[in-house]
Design a protein around this motif. Structure first.
Motif: not given
Length: 131
Positions: A13-15, A108-112, A114-115
């Motif tokens: 979830e959230g992936m 990394k931009k996508l992960q940021n 999401l956070n």
């Protein structure tokens, strides 16, 4: 709309699943129609993992779009109008960069995102997967 809470026992979830048209597996550096491979990553708030490399065996837009089924976003340097329409109609968001961009930078931009506060299209992807 309030921000989405992404917590549950389901580790997926959230992936989001993202494919990059790439020649060297390090950069977004290929036109969608002439890409020979796509590096597929699964990105969540806590992890970035390359899950597979999808090889394009023949130049056929329909087969390439079908091969990308399950991918949420595809990145490339260029795409034709018909291919873009087929991707969008298949529920795959398209992102085009005119210049070469590092896959590592983009993941990394996508992960940021999401956070923090993901843009509406990312929130839509997450909501669709949660259903």
């Amino acid at each position: 709309m309030s921000s989405i809470k992404i917590t549950s026992n389901n580790s997926n979830e959230g992936m989001i699943t993202v494919a990059f048209a790439t020649k060297d597996l390090e950069n977004i550096d290929s036109h969608f129609g002439s890409a020979k491979q796509f590096a597929v990553y699964e990105i969540s708030k806590n992890s970035i993992n390359m899950s597979e490399i999808k090889k394009v065996l023949e130049k056929d837009t329909d087969k390439t779009v079908a091969m990308l089924k399950g991918v949420d976003i595809v990145y490339f340097t260029e795409v034709g109008a018909i291919a873009a329409a087929k991707l969008i109609n298949s529920g795959i968001f398209t992102i085009k960069y005119k210049e070469e961009v590092s896959i590592e930078e983009e993941t990394k931009k996508l992960q940021n995102m999401l956070n923090s506060n993901p843009p509406p299209f990312i929130k839509k992807i997450i909501e669709k997967k949660a259903m």
